[in-house]
Write a protein that holds these residues in place. Structure first.
Motif, mmCIF file in Angstrom:
data_model
loop_
_atom_site.group_PDB
_atom_site.id
_atom_site.type_symbol
_atom_site.label_atom_id
_atom_site.label_comp_id
_atom_site.label_asym_id
_atom_site.label_seq_id
_atom_site.Cartn_x
_atom_site.Cartn_y
_atom_site.Cartn_z
ATOM 1 N N UNK A 284 4.848 -3.727 -29.113
ATOM 2 C CA UNK A 284 4.559 -4.917 -28.307
ATOM 3 C C UNK A 284 5.337 -4.882 -26.990
ATOM 4 N N UNK A 286 6.069 -2.149 -25.313
ATOM 5 C CA UNK A 286 5.334 -1.226 -24.436
ATOM 6 C C UNK A 286 4.061 -1.876 -23.908
ATOM 7 N N UNK A 287 3.387 -2.656 -24.756
ATOM 8 C CA UNK A 287 2.189 -3.377 -24.310
ATOM 9 C C UNK A 287 2.534 -4.338 -23.174
ATOM 10 N N UNK A 288 3.649 -5.050 -23.344
ATOM 11 C CA UNK A 288 4.063 -6.017 -22.322
ATOM 12 C C UNK A 288 4.314 -5.305 -21.002
ATOM 13 N N UNK A 306 4.965 -12.873 -27.490
ATOM 14 C CA UNK A 306 4.466 -12.132 -28.654
ATOM 15 C C UNK A 306 5.562 -11.234 -29.231
ATOM 16 N N UNK A 307 6.469 -10.751 -28.364
ATOM 17 C CA UNK A 307 7.485 -9.794 -28.811
ATOM 18 C C UNK A 307 8.577 -10.528 -29.587
ATOM 19 N N UNK B 32 5.079 4.235 -17.832
ATOM 20 C CA UNK B 32 4.515 3.185 -18.685
ATOM 21 C C UNK B 32 3.734 2.176 -17.844
ATOM 22 N N UNK B 40 -2.377 0.889 -22.013
ATOM 23 C CA UNK B 40 -1.685 -0.139 -22.789
ATOM 24 C C UNK B 40 -2.424 -1.473 -22.701
ATOM 25 N N UNK B 41 -2.957 -1.778 -21.527
ATOM 26 C CA UNK B 41 -3.639 -3.051 -21.344
ATOM 27 C C UNK B 41 -4.881 -3.145 -22.216
ATOM 28 N N UNK B 46 -3.327 -4.554 -28.429
ATOM 29 C CA UNK B 46 -2.650 -5.442 -27.480
ATOM 30 C C UNK B 46 -3.429 -6.760 -27.407
ATOM 31 N N UNK B 47 -2.844 -7.848 -27.884
ATOM 32 C CA UNK B 47 -3.601 -9.100 -27.971
ATOM 33 C C UNK B 47 -3.757 -9.828 -26.636
ATOM 34 N N UNK B 48 -3.222 -9.275 -25.544
ATOM 35 C CA UNK B 48 -3.154 -10.042 -24.302
ATOM 36 C C UNK B 48 -4.512 -10.345 -23.687
ATOM 37 N N UNK B 51 -6.134 -12.937 -25.746
ATOM 38 C CA UNK B 51 -5.487 -14.235 -25.476
ATOM 39 C C UNK B 51 -6.035 -14.872 -24.214
#
Lengths: 419, 471
Positions: A284, A286-288, A306-307, B32, B40-41, B46-48, B51
């Protein structure tokens, strides 16, 4: 230059005010009095503390203090954004930290006198760490907390300062002994064992903390601190070599012996094996960071909540999501600049104990930032330590301010003498 | 003093190590946040993005006359997607599921409907200037009345109807049966997914069928182009076409047409004539015809389609070549492509690219995207197209397509009755019809229901009659 400095100071201090304004815009202007008071207070101290320090204390390094205030303002707005109750307490800790910083500067004469009695410092730090080993309580996976009534303290944050003091004093007094090449195996030149004992004790303590408390971050930090200081004082690469060997062997043994170490390494090597389970946190994170991209989503536009543990260990990922690469890069630069200014202080010191102490304080802060930043970006296995001046937490904030207080005290002292 | 110098030197060494460490850190961060940012996006874990989509109200989907086909309704905290017409548009417009993903227009136009724009996301905080609390509205080219007319005319038989605007390529109707109710698709998912009738399949664009005699207009065009026959030449069509190895191709009802020309061959849908023409053109000739009519090309349009399965030219036996001539062998083509084939003959040889999104507008009313007619391929000359089209008109007037005839409306058509390994023959009818407001092209298929002329042709008659009444 001075004018520019003041402008920058003013701008960074206004960050909490802007953040609060945004908060009310989002919330439909439901103004809460206490929030306004805290924000006004935050803006005020972030401007006034560096200005007062500059006026009252001659020759103080105002750059360091300004950069610290910058980090604090980032911390405050992130707390405001993540959880408003933490915004209140974090503000309190910053105030307490700043007061203690001034106390440290004012009473520095007496405090620094402890450097003449290195073994008192050493025994004290062993006592503190020993008490954690005995009475420590587990919070968030780390058994490095002491709970005294309503107060929860992370004693390792303060033990850090004592150990730095001990190392600076001990190494300065014994550096000639430590360089006595009376024994050598191959290319290793080592002194009699009794001179090595204090260093080995620190390393062992770090190992114990790691094994028993699962506090990999602090263990790594203490270990690195000791190696860094020993090398700076003695120029003897044998110690570095020995430390690295010691580190590799102990890491290997603990990998074989302890399940939780194997789990950490497995998560680090392949977080995608169990992204919704054991490696949820790092994935999470890394996703952020990836979602934030170069410019970030903008303040309050991401979903860093979320993290897990985003307030403390993973605050950097939240900054990376909302302020992007630009944002995290400036935070990194702030830490590096604080370090550079501190090294300048150390360079100007005539007193070797002060020199070693100020370098140790600066180096430790930078090393700590590196360990946690490398952890949340998957460069190193994840370790739970705080990001100085930004992570939520009283112990970390207060100890960091005391450290900065010592640095500034040494800088004024040495400059006064030079003048 | 010397020791002091040593300490200073050591401090500089350590400082250099720190600089290297932080350079590595910065390099990793830029990897990254810049290089792998998109990965990643868009990672499904990835729930973003989800959301963000949930925080905006999904946009409406309208038909060409602004009739609401799909919209979102906010109840308490969560929004529900409503499809007022139930199964009518289910296969073409699709569904929007939180657990099962989405399909159809809901899937292909997701970024517009959700209002989450990945290009805007690249702008960082500036994205907020353009962000809205509702997704964009999509107006389709579909006509709710025509869709309904086609659905009703099918009388719940398995199959598909595709109707295009001949001159623009705009899709007016896209029906597939059996279908499902998109309002409850999530609840019915397990039974829908395992249903042997494949209700989730959009037969209009994804279903592949042997074209049978419906391919003959293209064969006629190819035969004229390659000189295998002329418009005046007469061919003796005996009772069968002999493949030479004991196999014979007969006419559909064992009729014997005798000495006929190409027009009569189309009108009666003579298998003997087209088997002979195919063999005369040969594998290479047939392959070039399929290439010319775009069967090898991707459509690259705003909805998904399944490309045709074509025979292994040029390695066919004589028997297989003859079978290709009457739309059998292993040819498999979607109803959409058959409608496009018919449209070319009704549009001076120009095959328009079909499209289904007419207009995308922002919640503020600004037009973001406009569907533009474009030529997919010029498949034949205007002269030949007009000749073949007139043959198809006569087929409806006096041939196998008589059931499609409507008084006062010019209808051109070609029937097809396709043999298939799954049971009774598939009934085909393709063609064009001049309505008051526009000229439509169509393809109709009914699975396993028998003769094209008897089963499929009446459907377009019903649709035309319904549309005439509406006007």
């Amino acid at each position: 230059m001075y004018y520019f400095k003041k402008k920058v100071l003013f701008l960074q201090a206004m960050l909490p005010a802007l953040a609060m304004l945004l908060f009310y815009v989002k919330d439909g202007f439901v103004v809460k009095q206490e929030n306004v008071i805290i924000t006004a207070g935050a803006c005020l101290i972030l401007v006034i503390v560096p200005l007062i320090a500059q006026k009252v204390l001659k020759n103080i390094d105002v750059y360091i203090l300004s950069l610290v205030c910058f980090l604090c303002s980032i911390s405050l707005i992130m707390m405001l954004r993540l959880r408003i109750s933490l915004y209140h307490t974090q503000f309190q800790w910053i105030v307490v930290g700043m007061i203690l910083m001034f106390c440290t500067i004012v009473f520095s004469e007496k405090i620094l006198r402890f450097l003449d009695y290195p073994y008192i410092l050493g025994v004290l730090s062993i006592l503190i760490i020993g008490s954690v080993l005995l009475f420590g309580t587990e919070i968030g996976g780390n058994r490095n907390w002491i709970i005294m009534g309503p107060v929860q303290v992370q004693p390792s944050e303060f033990a850090k300062l004592l150990i730095l003091g001990f190392l600076a004093a001990y190494l300065q007094e014994n550096k000639n002994m430590l360089n006595l090449p009376n024994r050598h195996w191959g290319f290793l030149y080592l002194p009699p064992l009794r001179f090595l004992a204090p260093l080995v004790t620190i390393w062992s303590m770090a190992l114990l903390m790691f094994v028993y408390q699962r506090d990999l971050g602090s263990a790594l930090l203490f270990f690195g601190m000791a190696v860094m200081m020993t090398y700076a004082a003695t120029s003897n690469k044998s110690y570095v070599f020995l430390a690295v060997v010691f580190f590799i062997i102990s890491a290997f043994i603990s990998y074989l012996a302890f399940g939780h170490v194997r789990v950490r390494v497995a998560i680090w090597l392949n977080p995608w094996a169990d992204p919704m389970g054991q490696s949820y946190q790092i994935v999470q994170s890394l996703f952020a960071l990836g979602y934030g991209g170069f410019f970030g989503t903008g303040f309050w536009q991401g979903s860093p909540d979320i993290i897990p543990a985003v307030y403390t260990d993973f605050i950097f990922s939240a900054i990376g999501e909302e302020f992007g690469f630009i944002g995290v890069f400036s935070v990194i630069m702030a830490y590096l600049l604080i370090f550079f200014r501190s090294v300048k202080i150390a360079l100007l010191c005539q007193n070797e104990k002060y020199k070693l102490l100020s370098f140790g304080l600066a180096g430790t802060m930078l090393l700590q930032s590196f360990i946690i930043l490398a952890g949340v970006t998957k460069l190193l296995p994840l370790t739970g330590i705080t990001l100085p001046f930004i992570s939520y937490g009283g112990s970390s904030m207060v100890a960091s301010f005391i450290g900065i207080g010592l640095l500034l005290a040494i800088s004024t002292k040495e400059k006064d003498r030079a003048c | 003093m010397r020791a002091n110098n040593n300490i200073n030197k050591n401090m500089f060494r350590i400082l250099r190590i720190f600089i290297v460490l932080f350079l590595v850190l910065a390099a990793n961060l830029s990897y990254i946040q810049i290089v792998k940012s998109d990965w990643y996006t868009n990672n499904p874990l990835n729930p973003r993005i989800a959301n963000k989509e949930n925080s905006t109200l999904r946009g409406d989907i309208l038909d060409r006359n602004n009739v609401k086909i799909a919209y979102s309704k906010k109840e308490n905290q969560s929004a529900t997607r409503v499809y007022p017409y139930g199964a009518l548009f289910a296969n073409s417009v699709g569904y929007f599921g939180k657990r099962i993903g989405s399909a159809g227009i809901e899937q292909t136009e997701n970024s517009s409907l959700s209002g989450v724009n990945m290009v805007l996301h690249q702008l960082g905080p500036l994205e907020q200037l353009f962000a809205a609390d509702k997704g964009n509205t999509i107006r389709l080219t579909l006509d709710e009345k025509m869709q309904k007319a086609a659905w009703d005319a099918m009388q719940n038989k398995r199959g598909a109807v595709v109707i295009l605007d001949t001159n623009t390529g705009a899709v007016r109707a896209m029906v597939s049966q059996p279908s499902f109710d998109p309002n409850s698709v999530e609840k019915d998912w397990d039974s829908l997914r395992t249903d042997a009738q494949s209700p989730l399949l959009n037969r209009a664009t994804q279903g592949l069928y042997p074209p049978g005699s419906a391919i003959k207009p293209m064969m006629a065009d190819a035969a004229l182009e390659q000189g295998a026959i002329t418009t005046t030449e007469r061919v003796d069509c005996g009772p069968y076409y002999d493949l030479g190895n004991g196999q014979k191709i007969y006419e559909a009802d064992n009729a014997v047409y005798g000495n006929i020309n190409l027009e009569e061959g189309i009108i009666h849908s003579s298998n003997v004539m087209f088997a002979g023409l195919a063999v005369k053109m040969g594998d290479k000739g047939l392959e070039s015809a399929f290439k010319r009519f775009g069967f090898y090309d991707d459509l690259k349009t705003d909805f998904a389609e399944q490309k045709a399965h074509l025979s292994d030219f040029p390695n066919l036996s004589k028997g297989e070549t003859a079978q290709v001539g009457i739309g059998q062998a292993d040819l498999l083509i979607s109803p959409l492509r058959m409608a496009m084939l018919a449209s070319a003959f009704g549009n001076q040889g120009k095959m328009m690219k079909p499209y289904i999104v007419d207009e995308i507008t922002s919640p503020g009313g600004a037009v973001i995207q406009k569907g533009m007619p474009s030529v997919f391929k010029e498949v034949t000359t205007a002269d030949r197209a007009n000749i073949i089209n007139s043959y198809m008109e006569n087929e409806v007037l006096k041939g196998t397509g008589r059931n499609a005839a409507v008084k006062g409306v010019i209808v051109a058509g070609k029937t097809g009755t396709a043999e298939n390994p799954l049971g009774a023959d598939h009934a085909w009818f393709i063609g064009t019809a001049q309505l008051k407001t526009e000229k439509i092209s169509f393809a109709i298929i009914l699975e396993n229901s028998g003769f094209g002329g008897a089963e499929a042709a009446p459907i377009i008659r019903n649709v035309i009659n319904t549309m005439l009444k509406e006007d």
